[in-house]
Motif scaffolding. Structure first.
Motif, PDB file in Angstrom:
ATOM      1  N   ASN A 162      28.143  -9.574  14.048  1.00  0.00           N
ATOM      2  CA  ASN A 162      28.573  -9.960  12.703  1.00  0.00           C
ATOM      3  C   ASN A 162      29.680  -9.059  12.153  1.00  0.00           C
ATOM      4  O   ASN A 162      30.255  -9.330  11.103  1.00  0.00           O
ATOM      5  CB  ASN A 162      27.383  -9.987  11.739  1.00  0.00           C
ATOM      6  N   LYS A 163      29.996  -7.948  12.872  1.00  0.00           N
ATOM      7  CA  LYS A 163      31.078  -7.060  12.462  1.00  0.00           C
ATOM      8  C   LYS A 163      32.393  -7.382  13.162  1.00  0.00           C
ATOM      9  O   LYS A 163      33.463  -6.919  12.743  1.00  0.00           O
ATOM     10  CB  LYS A 163      30.702  -5.602  12.750  1.00  0.00           C
ATOM     11  N   VAL A 164      32.319  -8.156  14.243  1.00  0.00           N
ATOM     12  CA  VAL A 164      33.517  -8.419  15.052  1.00  0.00           C
ATOM     13  C   VAL A 164      34.574  -9.222  14.297  1.00  0.00           C
ATOM     14  O   VAL A 164      35.766  -8.879  14.364  1.00  0.00           O
ATOM     15  CB  VAL A 164      33.141  -9.107  16.383  1.00  0.00           C
ATOM     16  N   PRO A 165      34.218 -10.290  13.557  1.00  0.00           N
ATOM     17  CA  PRO A 165      35.266 -11.002  12.796  1.00  0.00           C
ATOM     18  C   PRO A 165      36.020 -10.088  11.842  1.00  0.00           C
ATOM     19  O   PRO A 165      37.245 -10.202  11.719  1.00  0.00           O
ATOM     20  CB  PRO A 165      34.471 -12.083  12.045  1.00  0.00           C
ATOM     21  N   ASP A 166      35.323  -9.181  11.165  1.00  0.00           N
ATOM     22  CA  ASP A 166      36.008  -8.225  10.277  1.00  0.00           C
ATOM     23  C   ASP A 166      36.951  -7.327  11.072  1.00  0.00           C
ATOM     24  O   ASP A 166      38.057  -7.004  10.626  1.00  0.00           O
ATOM     25  CB  ASP A 166      34.990  -7.356   9.537  1.00  0.00           C
ATOM     26  N   TRP A 167      36.510  -6.925  12.282  1.00  0.00           N
ATOM     27  CA  TRP A 167      37.371  -6.090  13.124  1.00  0.00           C
ATOM     28  C   TRP A 167      38.637  -6.846  13.511  1.00  0.00           C
ATOM     29  O   TRP A 167      39.736  -6.267  13.510  1.00  0.00           O
ATOM     30  CB  TRP A 167      36.598  -5.662  14.384  1.00  0.00           C
ATOM     31  N   ILE A 168      38.508  -8.120  13.838  1.00  0.00           N
ATOM     32  CA  ILE A 168      39.683  -8.928  14.192  1.00  0.00           C
ATOM     33  C   ILE A 168      40.671  -8.957  13.027  1.00  0.00           C
ATOM     34  O   ILE A 168      41.876  -8.771  13.201  1.00  0.00           O
ATOM     35  CB  ILE A 168      39.267 -10.366  14.584  1.00  0.00           C
ATOM     36  N   LEU A 218      38.673 -17.093  17.573  1.00  0.00           N
ATOM     37  CA  LEU A 218      38.823 -16.007  18.542  1.00  0.00           C
ATOM     38  C   LEU A 218      37.474 -15.388  18.876  1.00  0.00           C
ATOM     39  O   LEU A 218      37.166 -15.116  20.033  1.00  0.00           O
ATOM     40  CB  LEU A 218      39.762 -14.927  17.980  1.00  0.00           C
ATOM     41  N   PHE A 219      36.654 -15.173  17.837  1.00  0.00           N
ATOM     42  CA  PHE A 219      35.337 -14.580  18.061  1.00  0.00           C
ATOM     43  C   PHE A 219      34.448 -15.505  18.884  1.00  0.00           C
ATOM     44  O   PHE A 219      33.790 -15.078  19.834  1.00  0.00           O
ATOM     45  CB  PHE A 219      34.677 -14.256  16.723  1.00  0.00           C
ATOM     46  N   ASP A 220      34.425 -16.786  18.529  1.00  0.00           N
ATOM     47  CA  ASP A 220      33.579 -17.737  19.251  1.00  0.00           C
ATOM     48  C   ASP A 220      34.017 -17.887  20.703  1.00  0.00           C
ATOM     49  O   ASP A 220      33.186 -18.030  21.602  1.00  0.00           O
ATOM     50  CB  ASP A 220      33.617 -19.109  18.566  1.00  0.00           C
ATOM     51  N   TYR A 221      35.323 -17.869  20.928  1.00  0.00           N
ATOM     52  CA  TYR A 221      35.848 -18.116  22.270  1.00  0.00           C
ATOM     53  C   TYR A 221      35.771 -16.886  23.162  1.00  0.00           C
ATOM     54  O   TYR A 221      35.474 -16.978  24.357  1.00  0.00           O
ATOM     55  CB  TYR A 221      37.303 -18.592  22.166  1.00  0.00           C
ATOM     56  N   ILE A 222      36.017 -15.695  22.588  1.00  0.00           N
ATOM     57  CA  ILE A 222      36.094 -14.473  23.385  1.00  0.00           C
ATOM     58  C   ILE A 222      34.846 -13.602  23.252  1.00  0.00           C
ATOM     59  O   ILE A 222      34.453 -12.899  24.174  1.00  0.00           O
ATOM     60  CB  ILE A 222      37.366 -13.677  23.011  1.00  0.00           C
ATOM     61  N   GLY A 223      34.206 -13.640  22.093  1.00  0.00           N
ATOM     62  CA  GLY A 223      32.999 -12.840  21.893  1.00  0.00           C
ATOM     63  C   GLY A 223      33.313 -11.455  21.376  1.00  0.00           C
ATOM     64  O   GLY A 223      34.295 -11.248  20.665  1.00  0.00           O
ATOM     65  N   ASN A 224      32.507 -10.458  21.751  1.00  0.00           N
ATOM     66  CA  ASN A 224      32.656  -9.111  21.201  1.00  0.00           C
ATOM     67  C   ASN A 224      33.372  -8.150  22.148  1.00  0.00           C
ATOM     68  O   ASN A 224      33.230  -6.937  22.030  1.00  0.00           O
ATOM     69  CB  ASN A 224      31.289  -8.539  20.807  1.00  0.00           C
ATOM     70  N   ASP A 225      34.121  -8.702  23.091  1.00  0.00           N
ATOM     71  CA  ASP A 225      34.914  -7.873  24.012  1.00  0.00           C
ATOM     72  C   ASP A 225      36.191  -7.438  23.287  1.00  0.00           C
ATOM     73  O   ASP A 225      37.199  -8.155  23.277  1.00  0.00           O
ATOM     74  CB  ASP A 225      35.245  -8.681  25.271  1.00  0.00           C
ATOM     75  N   LEU A 226      36.175  -6.255  22.666  1.00  0.00           N
ATOM     76  CA  LEU A 226      37.293  -5.810  21.837  1.00  0.00           C
ATOM     77  C   LEU A 226      38.580  -5.642  22.645  1.00  0.00           C
ATOM     78  O   LEU A 226      39.672  -5.916  22.147  1.00  0.00           O
ATOM     79  CB  LEU A 226      36.947  -4.499  21.134  1.00  0.00           C
ATOM     80  N   LYS A 227      38.434  -5.191  23.873  1.00  0.00           N
ATOM     81  CA  LYS A 227      39.622  -4.998  24.706  1.00  0.00           C
ATOM     82  C   LYS A 227      40.322  -6.324  24.965  1.00  0.00           C
ATOM     83  O   LYS A 227      41.556  -6.422  24.851  1.00  0.00           O
ATOM     84  CB  LYS A 227      39.216  -4.339  26.022  1.00  0.00           C
ATOM     85  N   ARG A 228      39.548  -7.351  25.284  1.00  0.00           N
ATOM     86  CA  ARG A 228      40.151  -8.669  25.539  1.00  0.00           C
ATOM     87  C   ARG A 228      40.664  -9.282  24.242  1.00  0.00           C
ATOM     88  O   ARG A 228      41.732  -9.905  24.219  1.00  0.00           O
ATOM     89  CB  ARG A 228      39.120  -9.590  26.197  1.00  0.00           C
ATOM     90  N   LEU A 229      39.917  -9.086  23.146  1.00  0.00           N
ATOM     91  CA  LEU A 229      40.370  -9.598  21.851  1.00  0.00           C
ATOM     92  C   LEU A 229      41.717  -8.987  21.484  1.00  0.00           C
ATOM     93  O   LEU A 229      42.641  -9.703  21.070  1.00  0.00           O
ATOM     94  CB  LEU A 229      39.336  -9.288  20.766  1.00  0.00           C
ATOM     95  N   ALA A 230      41.826  -7.669  21.620  1.00  0.00           N
ATOM     96  CA  ALA A 230      43.082  -6.991  21.292  1.00  0.00           C
ATOM     97  C   ALA A 230      44.218  -7.498  22.172  1.00  0.00           C
ATOM     98  O   ALA A 230      45.343  -7.718  21.699  1.00  0.00           O
ATOM     99  CB  ALA A 230      42.920  -5.487  21.448  1.00  0.00           C
ATOM    100  N   SER A 231      43.924  -7.720  23.449  1.00  0.00           N
ATOM    101  CA  SER A 231      44.941  -8.211  24.379  1.00  0.00           C
ATOM    102  C   SER A 231      45.426  -9.603  23.975  1.00  0.00           C
ATOM    103  O   SER A 231      46.631  -9.882  23.981  1.00  0.00           O
ATOM    104  CB  SER A 231      44.370  -8.244  25.801  1.00  0.00           C
ATOM    105  N   GLU A 232      44.491 -10.485  23.605  1.00  0.00           N
ATOM    106  CA  GLU A 232      44.863 -11.844  23.202  1.00  0.00           C
ATOM    107  C   GLU A 232      45.637 -11.836  21.891  1.00  0.00           C
ATOM    108  O   GLU A 232      46.610 -12.579  21.726  1.00  0.00           O
ATOM    109  CB  GLU A 232      43.618 -12.726  23.081  1.00  0.00           C
ATOM    110  N   ILE A 233      45.215 -10.979  20.953  1.00  0.00           N
ATOM    111  CA  ILE A 233      45.928 -10.894  19.673  1.00  0.00           C
ATOM    112  C   ILE A 233      47.339 -10.361  19.884  1.00  0.00           C
ATOM    113  O   ILE A 233      48.304 -10.856  19.293  1.00  0.00           O
ATOM    114  CB  ILE A 233      45.144 -10.013  18.675  1.00  0.00           C
TER     115      ILE A 233
END
Length: 339
Positions: free
Chosen positions: A147-153, A172-187
């Motif tokens: 529940n903190k990941v969307p705020d992090w994004i 992004l959260f639903d598709y990638i999940g809580n993998d911050l490294k991959r989220l940052a890469s996609e962003i």
């Protein structure tokens, strides 16, 4: 970012370096972020050949690291010794080697920056950790709660001076999940392709992250939400014909999380959007989707849907019916949800 990570990064960018860093924990994104920032700033590029040492734990012994840390920089103010994958450092789990490190940690060389990047948690009750904490920086980077990941994004985008819509964040959260490294890469990939001043929208995410506009798990979820039988089956059929691009396990996770939250909505006495948003850990903008689904399916049916998703997960792992394809399992699940 977490407050602790923010403070460390601020100090590093001001060149207020600690002589010792033990960066450990399950969230390697923060460990790597801090280590990269130190590596970028600590030693000027023209001095790195003599005053920067990057080693990997599996190739190095504790004694060698201490020897590097104890040497003085060559015609410079400081040197950097960066140990990656420090959990594999030879002798790290031996009492004698820990004593050597502890001895160094109690009186570190002020001209050396020693950074230990330890994947996974390090026992902070140990004397070594306490010694490092007294003279340097001890950081345990834990995985963020979902529940903190969307705020992090949202925070990550704001730090890059980029606006992002709530729907894009949730996608992004639903598709990638809580993998911050991959989220940052996609962003980061999205931002490279943005025009000046352009907001990251759901359409942008679909286009640049590789989510099909018409055939994706979010459209399937939407079709199930409004009980659109034709569209849901059309998407399921498309997925079954393109299994490599649409693996079943990530879809099951997203659907399970969605219907579990629907069940929570139905169980809540307070149906106000504000209360439900807090309960579900989502923005109030998305509460209407859960309320709509809660009205479309009775409580007993939602409980049955969750059981069906769990059974589909078991089937996908070869339990009960090892010969079923992922496409056939998904089609059966869609039928069970809608009927």
């Amino acid at each position: 970012m977490t407050p602790a990570v923010d403070q460390i990064l601020k100090d590093v960018r001001k060149k207020n370096f600690a002589p010792l860093y033990l960066l450990h924990g399950d969230e390697t994104f923060f460990t790597e972020l801090i280590a990269d920032e130190i590596e970028k700033i600590a030693v000027p590029e023209h001095e790195r050949g003599f005053n920067q040492f990057t080693v990997f734990g599996k190739d190095t012994q504790v004694g060698a690291v201490i020897n590097m840390a104890r040497r003085y920089p060559f015609m410079a103010d400081r040197q950097l010794v960066l140990v990656k994958e420090a959990q594999q450092l030879g002798g790290l789990n031996e009492k004698a080697s820990q004593s050597l490190l502890e001895e160094y940690a109690k009186a570190p060389l002020s001209s050396t920056i020693l950074v230990l990047c330890h994947t996974g948690p390090f026992d902070e009750r140990k004397a070594l950790a306490k010694a490092i904490g007294q003279k340097g920086v001890l950081l345990n980077s834990k995985k963020l709660y979902d529940n903190k990941v969307p705020d992090w994004i949202g925070d990550y985008c704001r730090q890059q001076n980029v606006k992002i819509s709530l729907k894009a964040i949730q996608m992004l959260f639903d598709y990638i999940g809580n993998d911050l490294k991959r989220l940052a890469s996609e962003i980061d990939k999205i931002m490279i392709n943005l025009k000046v001043g352009e907001e990251v929208s759901a359409d942008t995410v679909e286009r640049l992250v590789g989510i099909s506009k018409e055939y994706n798990v979010f459209e399937l979820q939407k079709a199930l939400t409004i009980r659109d039988v034709l569209k849901a089956n059309r998407i399921a059929d498309y997925f079954s014909r393109n299994p490599k691009d649409n693996p079943l396990p990530p879809m099951l996770i997203i659907l399970y999380q969605f219907f579990t939250k629907v069940l929570m909505v139905q169980a809540s006495r307070d149906q106000s959007e504000k209360t439900l948003a807090t309960l579900l850990g989502v923005h109030t903008f998305f509460v209407k989707d859960y309320l709509q689904t809660a009205r479309a399916y009775p409580l007993w049916k939602v409980a049955g849907i969750i059981r069906s998703i769990r059974y589909a997960d078991a089937l996908s792992k070869g339990i009960d019916s090892p010969s079923l394809s992922e496409g056939a399992i998904l089609k059966q699940l869609v039928f069970d949800i809608l009927h």
